[in-house]
Structure formats: C-alpha cells, structure tokens
Design a protein around this motif. Structure first.
Motif, PDB file in Angstrom:
ATOM      1  N   TRP A  46       6.239  26.479 -21.884  1.00 10.46           N
ATOM      2  CA  TRP A  46       6.202  26.113 -20.467  1.00 10.46           C
ATOM      3  C   TRP A  46       7.159  24.959 -20.230  1.00 10.46           C
ATOM      4  O   TRP A  46       7.256  24.034 -21.056  1.00 10.46           O
ATOM      5  N   ALA A  47       7.845  24.988 -19.095  1.00 10.92           N
ATOM      6  CA  ALA A  47       8.730  23.894 -18.700  1.00 10.92           C
ATOM      7  C   ALA A  47       8.345  23.423 -17.309  1.00 10.92           C
ATOM      8  O   ALA A  47       8.078  24.224 -16.412  1.00 10.92           O
ATOM      9  N   ARG A  48       8.325  22.105 -17.118  1.00  8.46           N
ATOM     10  CA  ARG A  48       8.030  21.506 -15.827  1.00  8.46           C
ATOM     11  C   ARG A  48       9.061  20.420 -15.539  1.00  8.46           C
ATOM     12  O   ARG A  48       9.539  19.745 -16.441  1.00  8.46           O
ATOM     13  N   GLY A  49       9.388  20.246 -14.261  1.00  6.30           N
ATOM     14  CA  GLY A  49      10.254  19.145 -13.865  1.00  6.30           C
ATOM     15  C   GLY A  49      11.717  19.482 -13.764  1.00  6.30           C
ATOM     16  O   GLY A  49      12.545  18.570 -13.635  1.00  6.30           O
ATOM     17  N   ALA A  50      12.076  20.782 -13.801  1.00  6.12           N
ATOM     18  CA  ALA A  50      13.477  21.176 -13.679  1.00  6.12           C
ATOM     19  C   ALA A  50      13.552  22.604 -13.165  1.00  6.12           C
ATOM     20  O   ALA A  50      12.625  23.398 -13.349  1.00  6.12           O
ATOM     21  N   ASP A  51      14.666  22.948 -12.527  1.00  2.47           N
ATOM     22  CA  ASP A  51      14.841  24.295 -12.005  1.00  2.47           C
ATOM     23  C   ASP A  51      15.504  25.171 -13.067  1.00  2.47           C
ATOM     24  O   ASP A  51      16.113  24.667 -14.025  1.00  2.47           O
ATOM     25  N   PRO A  52      15.411  26.491 -12.940  1.00  2.00           N
ATOM     26  CA  PRO A  52      15.951  27.392 -13.962  1.00  2.00           C
ATOM     27  C   PRO A  52      17.444  27.227 -14.204  1.00  2.00           C
ATOM     28  O   PRO A  52      17.893  27.292 -15.351  1.00  2.00           O
ATOM     29  N   GLU A  53      18.209  27.010 -13.141  1.00  2.00           N
ATOM     30  CA  GLU A  53      19.650  26.890 -13.310  1.00  2.00           C
ATOM     31  C   GLU A  53      20.020  25.684 -14.162  1.00  2.00           C
ATOM     32  O   GLU A  53      20.859  25.768 -15.077  1.00  2.00           O
ATOM     33  N   ASN A  67      18.637  32.774 -27.996  1.00  2.00           N
ATOM     34  CA  ASN A  67      17.873  33.885 -27.421  1.00  2.00           C
ATOM     35  C   ASN A  67      16.837  33.407 -26.402  1.00  2.00           C
ATOM     36  O   ASN A  67      15.676  33.820 -26.427  1.00  2.00           O
ATOM     37  N   VAL A  68      17.266  32.552 -25.507  1.00  2.00           N
ATOM     38  CA  VAL A  68      16.373  32.019 -24.483  1.00  2.00           C
ATOM     39  C   VAL A  68      16.175  33.062 -23.386  1.00  2.00           C
ATOM     40  O   VAL A  68      17.133  33.650 -22.892  1.00  2.00           O
ATOM     41  N   ARG A  69      14.927  33.274 -23.007  1.00  2.00           N
ATOM     42  CA  ARG A  69      14.634  34.251 -21.958  1.00  2.00           C
ATOM     43  C   ARG A  69      13.535  33.714 -21.055  1.00  2.00           C
ATOM     44  O   ARG A  69      12.472  33.313 -21.524  1.00  2.00           O
ATOM     45  N   LEU A  70      13.803  33.693 -19.752  1.00  2.00           N
ATOM     46  CA  LEU A  70      12.799  33.295 -18.773  1.00  2.00           C
ATOM     47  C   LEU A  70      11.885  34.492 -18.518  1.00  2.00           C
ATOM     48  O   LEU A  70      12.327  35.539 -18.059  1.00  2.00           O
ATOM     49  N   VAL A  71      10.600  34.332 -18.817  1.00  2.00           N
ATOM     50  CA  VAL A  71       9.676  35.462 -18.673  1.00  2.00           C
ATOM     51  C   VAL A  71       8.716  35.299 -17.500  1.00  2.00           C
ATOM     52  O   VAL A  71       8.004  36.243 -17.154  1.00  2.00           O
ATOM     53  N   GLY A  72       8.687  34.125 -16.883  1.00  2.00           N
ATOM     54  CA  GLY A  72       7.810  33.939 -15.744  1.00  2.00           C
ATOM     55  C   GLY A  72       8.118  32.664 -14.992  1.00  2.00           C
ATOM     56  O   GLY A  72       8.548  31.668 -15.583  1.00  2.00           O
ATOM     57  N   GLU A  73       7.931  32.700 -13.685  1.00  2.00           N
ATOM     58  CA  GLU A  73       8.161  31.531 -12.841  1.00  2.00           C
ATOM     59  C   GLU A  73       6.956  31.383 -11.929  1.00  2.00           C
ATOM     60  O   GLU A  73       6.632  32.291 -11.164  1.00  2.00           O
ATOM     61  N   PHE A  74       6.274  30.210 -12.016  1.00  2.00           N
ATOM     62  CA  PHE A  74       5.022  30.017 -11.310  1.00  2.00           C
ATOM     63  C   PHE A  74       5.046  28.659 -10.616  1.00  2.00           C
ATOM     64  O   PHE A  74       4.865  27.629 -11.269  1.00  2.00           O
ATOM     65  N   ASP A  75       5.272  28.665  -9.300  1.00  2.00           N
ATOM     66  CA  ASP A  75       5.306  27.424  -8.533  1.00  2.00           C
ATOM     67  C   ASP A  75       6.244  26.412  -9.196  1.00  2.00           C
ATOM     68  O   ASP A  75       7.444  26.576  -9.162  1.00  2.00           O
ATOM     69  N   GLU A  76       5.661  25.393  -9.849  1.00  2.00           N
ATOM     70  CA  GLU A  76       6.500  24.334 -10.440  1.00  2.00           C
ATOM     71  C   GLU A  76       6.627  24.472 -11.955  1.00  2.00           C
ATOM     72  O   GLU A  76       7.081  23.549 -12.627  1.00  2.00           O
ATOM     73  N   GLU A  77       6.250  25.621 -12.504  1.00  2.00           N
ATOM     74  CA  GLU A  77       6.307  25.823 -13.947  1.00  2.00           C
ATOM     75  C   GLU A  77       7.119  27.070 -14.285  1.00  2.00           C
ATOM     76  O   GLU A  77       7.083  28.066 -13.563  1.00  2.00           O
ATOM     77  N   LEU A  78       7.839  26.982 -15.403  1.00  2.00           N
ATOM     78  CA  LEU A  78       8.637  28.097 -15.898  1.00  2.00           C
ATOM     79  C   LEU A  78       8.163  28.438 -17.300  1.00  2.00           C
ATOM     80  O   LEU A  78       7.878  27.548 -18.101  1.00  2.00           O
ATOM     81  N   LEU A  79       8.094  29.721 -17.604  1.00  2.00           N
ATOM     82  CA  LEU A  79       7.649  30.167 -18.923  1.00  2.00           C
ATOM     83  C   LEU A  79       8.810  30.847 -19.643  1.00  2.00           C
ATOM     84  O   LEU A  79       9.408  31.794 -19.122  1.00  2.00           O
ATOM     85  N   TYR A  80       9.128  30.356 -20.862  1.00  2.00           N
ATOM     86  CA  TYR A  80      10.265  30.852 -21.627  1.00  2.00           C
ATOM     87  C   TYR A  80       9.831  31.375 -22.988  1.00  2.00           C
ATOM     88  O   TYR A  80       8.871  30.879 -23.590  1.00  2.00           O
ATOM     89  N   ARG A  81      10.577  32.346 -23.466  1.00  2.00           N
ATOM     90  CA  ARG A  81      10.586  32.710 -24.879  1.00  2.00           C
ATOM     91  C   ARG A  81      11.947  32.313 -25.429  1.00  2.00           C
ATOM     92  O   ARG A  81      12.967  32.443 -24.750  1.00  2.00           O
ATOM     93  N   MET A  82      11.964  31.836 -26.675  1.00  2.00           N
ATOM     94  CA  MET A  82      13.231  31.419 -27.280  1.00  2.00           C
ATOM     95  C   MET A  82      13.052  31.308 -28.787  1.00  2.00           C
ATOM     96  O   MET A  82      11.930  31.398 -29.311  1.00  2.00           O
ATOM     97  N   ASN A  83      14.144  31.119 -29.463  1.00  2.00           N
ATOM     98  CA  ASN A  83      14.128  30.821 -30.893  1.00  2.00           C
ATOM     99  C   ASN A  83      14.557  29.380 -31.095  1.00  2.00           C
ATOM    100  O   ASN A  83      15.531  28.926 -30.487  1.00  2.00           O
ATOM    101  N   TRP A  84      13.829  28.666 -31.940  1.00  2.00           N
ATOM    102  CA  TRP A  84      14.270  27.349 -32.394  1.00  2.00           C
ATOM    103  C   TRP A  84      14.918  27.541 -33.761  1.00  2.00           C
ATOM    104  O   TRP A  84      14.275  28.020 -34.704  1.00  2.00           O
ATOM    105  N   ILE A  85      16.174  27.166 -33.868  1.00  2.00           N
ATOM    106  CA  ILE A  85      16.927  27.448 -35.094  1.00  2.00           C
ATOM    107  C   ILE A  85      17.382  26.188 -35.834  1.00  2.00           C
ATOM    108  O   ILE A  85      17.833  26.268 -36.976  1.00  2.00           O
ATOM    109  N   GLU A  86      17.272  25.034 -35.211  1.00  2.00           N
ATOM    110  CA  GLU A  86      17.608  23.768 -35.863  1.00  2.00           C
ATOM    111  C   GLU A  86      16.538  22.731 -35.532  1.00  2.00           C
ATOM    112  O   GLU A  86      15.797  22.861 -34.568  1.00  2.00           O
TER     113      GLU A  86
END
Length: 220
Positions: A46-53, A67-86
C-alpha cells in the motif's frame, strides 16, 4: 518458543529508499511479503501520500524494484505488486534461512518498522549476528513470546483477556450497552477502576497487535 519481534531498519538500508528520497511524503505498508525462490522479495504494498504518476516516475529510477504494477486505487491509497531486487539481504535471510514470517512492514523516508514472527529466540539471535557481520541495522524495539492461545497470540494478560471477552459477551461494547462496568466488576470480583484499566490496556494491546504497523500510522 516462537517470538514476535518489533524492530526497525534505517530506510537507507532497505528497498525503496530512492523512491522515499524522491517522494518524501509517501508512506508504504506491506500487506504481504514473500520470497520468490530466486532471491527476490515480492511485496503487496500500500502507498499513501503520493499520486500514481509521481510514484511511477520514482519507481522507474529506483534500482531496488522491478516489475511494478498498480493493482488498485482506493481514495487516498494505492495498492502495488512489485519485486524487490536490491537492499533485501536481511529480509531474505529471515524468510529463507531462519524461516521467519514478516507479519507487517511499514516504511517512510526515515525508517522501516517490521513485526516479525521468529520460530524461536535463537532465530532472532542469528538475525542480530547476520546484521552485525554485514554492517546492517536491526534495532529491536520489543520482543514477546507467542503462545498458541488467544492470550499469547495478541499480547494480552490472562486478566485482560477475561475482562475483554466477558465485556463483549455481555454486550458492554454494543450500542446501546447491555451491561455496565459495575456489573462486570462485581462478577470479576474487582473494583470498577481495576476493570476500567484492564479494558483500556487490553484494548490498547489488541490495537497494537492487529492494527498498528508503526508508532506513526497503520491500517488493515
């Protein structure tokens, strides 16, 4: 015995640091954090405090993610899937070698706050040894043993558990209330004040163990 450990890691020693530097108002919270089997950590975040762009621009220049992918946008929260590689050596060590479970993780531009279930205290000690040998920081804030009963799972005392369950069963938390503190206190053979303190402290423990990710914020 399994232990639940609250700890924090400096943001600069963890994944997404470049994103947090570029977008200092953003806050991240992991809904789930697993290891892929290929040295990659895959969070549902989940991400809060910033817009998708703004976030997408930061992700593109952050070497710790792919491999970052936005999978949901809910009011002031964004839900992402991604890989952490470092910057994930510590998490990989905990998830793979030590068989720990990262129950919650919350990050801002200063710290990542983690709640980790270790199979035993030896695994926690080995985590500290791993960090010391590699110059990493794992600052333990709190440790408690996790038993297999509700009291142990949620960090309650036996007295708090008894008071909370009785209050719930008898309708103290309903609207309107079906019983009062005096009646509950009489049944428990304690004072009104003692019961009030047990309910408050027990409720605080439940909120901390189930809702709060860090001292700053939390969600479910």
């Amino acid at each position: 015995m399994a232990t639940v450990t609250r700890a924090k890691i400096p943001a600069q020693e963890f994944a997404l640091y470049e994103t947090l530097r570029a977008v200092p108002d953003v806050e991240f919270e992991c809904e789930r954090l697993v290891e892929s089997g290929e040295g990659v950590v895959m969070p549902l975040l989940w991400a809060r405090g910033a817009d998708p762009e703004t976030l997408n621009e930061a992700f593109e220049t952050d070497p710790s993610v792919s491999n970052v992918r936005l999978v949901g946008e809910f009011d002031e929260e964004l839900l992402y899937r991604m890989n952490w590689i470092e910057q994930v050596h510590l998490v990989l060590q905990m998830l793979t070698t030590l068989h720990a479970t990262v129950m919650d993780a919350y990050g801002d531009d200063q710290w990542w706050h983690l709640r980790v279930l270790f199979p035993d205290r030896a695994a926690l000690s080995r985590t500290n040894d791993f960090c010391e040998s590699r110059g990493l920081t794992f600052e333990v804030v709190h440790v408690r043993e996790m038993r297999d009963d509700p009291v142990g799972r949620f960090g309650l005392t036996n007295e708090q558990y008894e008071a909370l369950t009785m209050a719930c069963e008898r309708g103290y938390f309903r609207v309107p209330r079906e019983t009062g503190l005096d009646a509950l206190a009489d049944d428990l053979d304690i004072s009104h004040q003692a019961l009030s303190e047990r309910l408050r402290r027990g409720t605080e423990a439940l909120v901390e163990e189930t809702l709060l990710i860090s001292p700053l914020t939390g969600r479910r």
